[in-house]
Write a protein that holds these residues in place. Sequence first.
Motif, mmCIF file in Angstrom:
data_model
loop_
_atom_site.group_PDB
_atom_site.id
_atom_site.type_symbol
_atom_site.label_atom_id
_atom_site.label_comp_id
_atom_site.label_asym_id
_atom_site.label_seq_id
_atom_site.Cartn_x
_atom_site.Cartn_y
_atom_site.Cartn_z
ATOM 1 N N SER A 175 -2.602 -2.456 -8.622
ATOM 2 C CA SER A 175 -2.930 -1.308 -7.780
ATOM 3 C C SER A 175 -3.173 -1.774 -6.357
ATOM 4 O O SER A 175 -3.597 -2.907 -6.120
ATOM 5 N N PRO A 224 -4.798 0.507 -3.515
ATOM 6 C CA PRO A 224 -5.229 1.821 -3.025
ATOM 7 C C PRO A 224 -5.389 1.914 -1.514
ATOM 8 O O PRO A 224 -5.344 3.011 -0.962
ATOM 9 N N GLN A 229 0.831 -1.190 0.000
ATOM 10 C CA GLN A 229 0.000 0.000 0.000
ATOM 11 C C GLN A 229 0.863 1.236 0.000
ATOM 12 O O GLN A 229 1.787 1.368 0.805
#
Lengths: 116, 115
Positions: free
Chosen positions: B69, B71, B51
């Motif tokens: 990704s 997030p 993260q």
Amino acid sequence: AQTVTQSQPEMSVQEAETVTLSCTYDTSENNYYLFWYKQPPSRQMILVIRQEAYKQQNATENRFSVNFQKAAKSFSLKISDSQLGDTAMYFCAFMKRPDSWGKLQFGAGTQVVVTP
Amino acid sequence: SAVISQKPSRDICQRGTSLTIQCQVDSQVTMMFWYRQQPGQSLTLIATANQGSEATYESGFVIDKFPISRPNLTFSTLTVSNMSPEDSSIYLCSVGIEGARIEQYFGPGTRLTVT
């Protein structure tokens, strides 16, 4: 780099009997974890048992136990009183500590078939 | 413990397209991992998803092909880009929890078939 070898592609065992799966690994590390995972046809990976390398005592979880021989770099899994639900692919895995935390190196797997 | 869900559970895609796989965990975890399991094979680590930082890829895997990704601490996505039949695999999300003992959990996997 570490390598994990499972030399038995498939093992068959009758219900209530015992089966032992072999796993050897090659590493120069001293601090690591070893795991056995089960993957039934549903493909969900299920942790069966873990062993910390610094512990001499072999891990046990109910009907599952390991024979950890650190000097020989061997980590076999014994399934006692086999049940039909034990039918699955079993993977041996190695994790180096601490810098490779969470990164598992898997063996090729052994398919276990439990017959009635 | 951790409960991990993945979406989709399976998909059939055409060559040249991209698919994004979602991984949701029921608790906050520091590191998430993406694995690939090719047909009849063992699991291979693709990358570590942290993260707030770029994902770290293993040898043989590149960001352009497998962008990731992360997030927040409970969610990650893996995209398989410009797919070819060789990308047909099961893709699994994994999380590690370090407490009294190390626990490593896997999601149910996403079965991808590329035609």
